[in-house]
Design an enzyme around this catalytic site. Structure first.
Site, PDB file in Angstrom:
ATOM      1  N   ARG A 175      36.559  35.448  35.356  1.00 46.73           N
ATOM      2  CA  ARG A 175      35.563  34.841  36.236  1.00 46.73           C
ATOM      3  C   ARG A 175      34.227  35.568  36.315  1.00 46.73           C
ATOM      4  O   ARG A 175      33.186  34.910  36.436  1.00 46.73           O
ATOM      5  CB  ARG A 175      36.171  34.646  37.629  1.00 46.73           C
ATOM      6  CG  ARG A 175      37.050  33.410  37.697  1.00 46.73           C
ATOM      7  CD  ARG A 175      37.887  33.351  38.955  1.00 46.73           C
ATOM      8  NE  ARG A 175      38.989  34.316  38.905  1.00 46.73           N
ATOM      9  CZ  ARG A 175      39.930  34.407  39.831  1.00 46.73           C
ATOM     10  NH1 ARG A 175      39.877  33.616  40.894  1.00 46.73           N
ATOM     11  NH2 ARG A 175      40.907  35.281  39.709  1.00 46.73           N
ATOM     12  N   LYS A 179      41.849  34.003  25.713  1.00 48.77           N
ATOM     13  CA  LYS A 179      43.173  33.813  26.317  1.00 48.77           C
ATOM     14  C   LYS A 179      43.356  32.353  26.713  1.00 48.77           C
ATOM     15  O   LYS A 179      42.494  31.755  27.352  1.00 48.77           O
ATOM     16  CB  LYS A 179      43.339  34.694  27.554  1.00 48.77           C
ATOM     17  CG  LYS A 179      44.712  34.552  28.236  1.00 48.77           C
ATOM     18  CD  LYS A 179      44.883  35.565  29.359  1.00 48.77           C
ATOM     19  CE  LYS A 179      44.259  35.102  30.662  1.00 48.77           C
ATOM     20  NZ  LYS A 179      45.049  33.991  31.297  1.00 48.77           N
ATOM     21  N   THR A 225      49.151  40.914  38.890  1.00 48.57           N
ATOM     22  CA  THR A 225      48.148  41.738  39.570  1.00 48.57           C
ATOM     23  C   THR A 225      47.745  41.172  40.926  1.00 48.57           C
ATOM     24  O   THR A 225      47.025  41.826  41.677  1.00 48.57           O
ATOM     25  CB  THR A 225      46.888  41.909  38.701  1.00 48.57           C
ATOM     26  OG1 THR A 225      46.413  40.626  38.296  1.00 48.57           O
ATOM     27  CG2 THR A 225      47.196  42.750  37.473  1.00 48.57           C
ATOM     28  N   LYS A 251      53.587  33.279  29.852  1.00 50.04           N
ATOM     29  CA  LYS A 251      54.497  34.014  30.739  1.00 50.04           C
ATOM     30  C   LYS A 251      55.894  33.381  30.810  1.00 50.04           C
ATOM     31  O   LYS A 251      56.391  33.026  31.866  1.00 50.04           O
ATOM     32  CB  LYS A 251      53.902  34.113  32.150  1.00 50.04           C
ATOM     33  CG  LYS A 251      52.574  34.854  32.226  1.00 50.04           C
ATOM     34  CD  LYS A 251      52.079  34.919  33.667  1.00 50.04           C
ATOM     35  CE  LYS A 251      50.794  35.720  33.792  1.00 50.04           C
ATOM     36  NZ  LYS A 251      49.625  35.005  33.254  1.00 50.04           N
ATOM     37  N   ASP A 284      48.992  33.124  26.828  1.00 52.30           N
ATOM     38  CA  ASP A 284      49.527  33.733  28.050  1.00 52.30           C
ATOM     39  C   ASP A 284      50.304  32.695  28.859  1.00 52.30           C
ATOM     40  O   ASP A 284      49.834  32.208  29.886  1.00 52.30           O
ATOM     41  CB  ASP A 284      48.365  34.306  28.865  1.00 52.30           C
ATOM     42  CG  ASP A 284      48.832  35.082  30.089  1.00 52.30           C
ATOM     43  OD1 ASP A 284      49.977  35.581  30.072  1.00 52.30           O
ATOM     44  OD2 ASP A 284      48.052  35.187  31.050  1.00 52.30           O
ATOM     45  N   ASP A 307      62.809  32.412  31.657  1.00 54.22           N
ATOM     46  CA  ASP A 307      63.909  31.452  31.675  1.00 54.22           C
ATOM     47  C   ASP A 307      65.153  32.164  31.159  1.00 54.22           C
ATOM     48  O   ASP A 307      65.156  33.386  30.989  1.00 54.22           O
ATOM     49  CB  ASP A 307      63.547  30.238  30.799  1.00 54.22           C
ATOM     50  CG  ASP A 307      64.139  28.937  31.331  1.00 54.22           C
ATOM     51  OD1 ASP A 307      65.375  28.909  31.570  1.00 54.22           O
ATOM     52  OD2 ASP A 307      63.391  27.962  31.515  1.00 54.22           O
TER      53      ASP A 307
END
Length: 232
Positions: free
Chosen positions: A210, A32, A118, A61, A59, A64
């Site tokens: 992570r 990603k 999330t 996002k 990714d 607009d």
């Protein structure tokens, strides 16, 4: 292979650090690329991933006005990415125009709507964003809006994936961040679930960052995730 359903984020600030992660984890097939790295490195990182025959989840996002979202999606298809995100809250028109914008490409990416980040919890949804819905209901409404406009799937919390799978059906892609192995800390993710539980709940892909990339031994952490998923 079940391991191909794990997407590892290149959440690092420089191209050099991204390449180091790619070299360290050659068995990871799906990566990603988010805002931080893309703003820093630009399309170069996408070219490197394609050269290494990796799948790409871009990714960014997009959120607009409809014309801008559609143009951004159209431009992104030129890089040969596999998954591409935009916010469901951009609205019905933006979602529909995005679908139309990528339809002329040779191999268009799958478009994924962000239902709800999330990191947002129920209190923030109600008191900060002033949205009078429970988290699962809101996520479902956003996913249904996306599905109605022809969007291929949604990014959602694993806590919502079972409901979305039941309502949206088997052809609607569900990608889940907020996935944490049993041995990892939740960090700033609020609505988390283990990899095995998320897959069993109906997730198509898991985003696990992570716990792998910042581990003292990322290779060992990756292997542990794969071992967990071998149970599925």
């Amino acid at each position: 292979m079940i391991n191909d359903r794990v997407i590892v984020p290149l959440d690092v600030p420089t191209l050099e650090e991204a390449i180091a992660l790619l070299d360290l984890l050659p068995r990871v097939s799906f990566w990603k690329v988010g805002l931080e790295l893309f703003v820093s490195a630009g399309p170069s990182i996408l070219e490197i991933l394609k050269e290494r025959e990796k799948r790409i989840f871009l990714d960014l996002k997009f959120h607009d006005i409809p014309n801008t979202v559609a143009g951004a999606c159209r431009s992104a298809t030129k890089y040969g990415v596999d998954l591409l995100t935009l916010h469901a809250t951009a609205g019905r028109k933006a979602l529909s125009q995005a679908v139309e914008a990528i339809s002329t490409g040779d191999k268009p990416p799958k478009l994924l709507a962000i239902s709800l980040l999330t990191s947002i919890n129920s209190r923030e949804l109600a008191f900060d964003l002033k949205i009078p819905l429970e988290l699962p209901e809101y996520a479902l409404q956003m996913a249904l809006l996306a599905q109605e406009t022809g969007i291929d799937g949604a990014v959602c919390s694993p806590q919502e994936v079972s409901q979305l799978r039941q309502v949206c059906g088997s052809d609607f892609l569900l990608v889940c961040p907020g996935v944490r192995p049993t041995w990892a800390e939740a960090g700033d993710q609020r609505r988390v679930m283990t990899p095995v539980s998320a897959i069993k709940a109906g997730a198509d892909y898991l985003v696990i960052g992570r716990p792998i990339t910042t581990a003292s031994n990322p290779v060992e952490a990756w292997e542990k995730v794969c071992q967990e998923l071998a149970e599925v």
